[in-house]
Design an enzyme around this catalytic site. Sequence first.
Site, PDB file in Angstrom:
ATOM      1  CG  ASP A  15      24.084  48.385  36.512  1.00 33.60           C
ATOM      2  OD1 ASP A  15      24.175  47.275  35.947  1.00 33.60           O
ATOM      3  OD2 ASP A  15      22.999  48.929  36.768  1.00 33.60           O
ATOM      4  CG  ASP A  16      27.062  52.740  37.391  1.00 30.94           C
ATOM      5  OD1 ASP A  16      26.168  52.607  36.529  1.00 30.94           O
ATOM      6  OD2 ASP A  16      26.852  53.217  38.521  1.00 30.94           O
ATOM      7  CG  HIS A  49      24.217  51.310  32.843  1.00 30.67           C
ATOM      8  ND1 HIS A  49      22.901  51.066  33.151  1.00 30.67           N
ATOM      9  CD2 HIS A  49      24.763  51.896  33.951  1.00 30.67           C
ATOM     10  CE1 HIS A  49      22.655  51.475  34.389  1.00 30.67           C
ATOM     11  NE2 HIS A  49      23.765  51.997  34.902  1.00 30.67           N
ATOM     12  CG  HIS A 103      26.536  49.816  41.102  1.00 29.97           C
ATOM     13  ND1 HIS A 103      25.552  49.366  41.960  1.00 29.97           N
ATOM     14  CD2 HIS A 103      25.924  50.617  40.175  1.00 29.97           C
ATOM     15  CE1 HIS A 103      24.389  49.880  41.583  1.00 29.97           C
ATOM     16  NE2 HIS A 103      24.580  50.642  40.504  1.00 29.97           N
TER      17      HIS A 103
END
Length: 507
Positions: A318-319, A368, A459
């Site tokens: 993620d991110d 996301h 992440h």
Amino acid sequence: MADTSLCRNLSAAAAAGLLLVPGCHSVEEALPYAEAVRIPLEELPGLAVGTRSVSTEHSAVGYRYPLLGPDHPLTTEVRTAMAERQTRFLEELPAGGTPELRQDATILAASEGVVGVRLTETVSAGVSDTFTARTLWYDAESGQVLPWTSLFRDEAAIEAAHMSVAGVLESGYGMPLEQLPGVVGEVAARARAQEEPEEAVAESSPPKEGADLSDPEQARRVAQEWEDSPLADLAFSTAGGLAVRMEPSDVPSAGRVSEVVLPVEPEDAEALLSEMGYRAREAALAGGGEDFPPDGVLTDEAGTLDCSRVKCVALTFDDGPGEHTEELLDILAEYDARATFYVLGTLVEEFPEIVERTHAAGHEMGNHSWDHDDLANKSGRAVREDVDATNAAVREVTGQDPLTLRPPYGSLNGTVREAVDQPLILWDVDTLDWQSRDAGKVADHALTHTVPGSVVLFHDIHKSSVDAIPDVLEGLHEEGYHFVTVTDIFGMENLEPGQVYTDAADS
């Protein structure tokens, strides 16, 4: 001296574009030998080849498979069968040196209606090698992948084929009944016993009961019952008969050859084949003609892995993208691992080259949000605008919309669910990498809590998280896991827009 007539035949067949089994025997007399139609994957026009290969300190594994079309049943079956074998190999590593498993495929028949594939595997451990092979046959009429037994009329025809092989071994290779190997010897002994007095027949094994081999389930059942038969590695010969491979160690009089391929002559095979068998033979002798490929489509897409049959895990990040993402891509490539990246729209615009490289490497892009806002605090219209903007940013770089959405913080509500047109993917293994910032703890958590079907959260904006991935990949690979994307593990056909999913085991 070598059998020059066989060598001439092999050369002529090679010129016709067929891969034929090596067959120049170092014996004084010519021995019966079948020239099997086998076409290397790379020699079939337009056919792309999927590959997987991983080498570590404890083992080496690799396999190749044909890419026949998007989600093609034969591609899925071959890739999954090879993945299953790889998992068993890694779970039960043979002793000696660095054990190695190599799996490959060749085409036995190629037409719009029938595709035959030969799967081979070689296991090397220390100084010993073992080799096995079997065949699968795709029938476009039924859309099913069938075993070799489907090529035969019934079980009586299968027994007759074994008797033909026994006859070749006896008359052509000088092997008496008691030396006939394995299933061939068992069938021949049973047949001979039935020719003897009644009391001898009573002591012998009864013949196999009949089965309707046009029924795929019956054909699969019979294939399991005959799994040790050399006919499991059955091809068609260039003469229009059958070509049955046997281990050279089982046929000592064959001399020093790499393999023994015995003929069932065309006139003998004619009465044994099913309707499917006749079509398969026609496709084999056509050698991959103008009516190939099946369904009129070929692709270089990796092909689906059936995660209901093998140990799959979806690693998700993620991110990003960010400054550590490219290092992560290098690490994933060492294990031929596919992952899913839930990206922010703002960072897609900032790092389009990284997104392009991620997509080109076969990883999956997920949405996301635009800038990591809590979507549960937005109106339905605001959610749609946020999600649509991120979709557009990804589409601008990759040419495709993200298939799934992961809301920031895992925060969602009914408004979010109603506003989006993508499935909502959460996770069942949260490594808490954003909190610990400790590579060892992150890796230990992932290895301890991952089970088949898990979706694991990392992440890639944290260096410590990227540093944990080599240990995660190594540990899960040694346990026989396969690293797939989110839509691979769930099956895109099983995902509904607005629905929430955490792991494949519970979906």
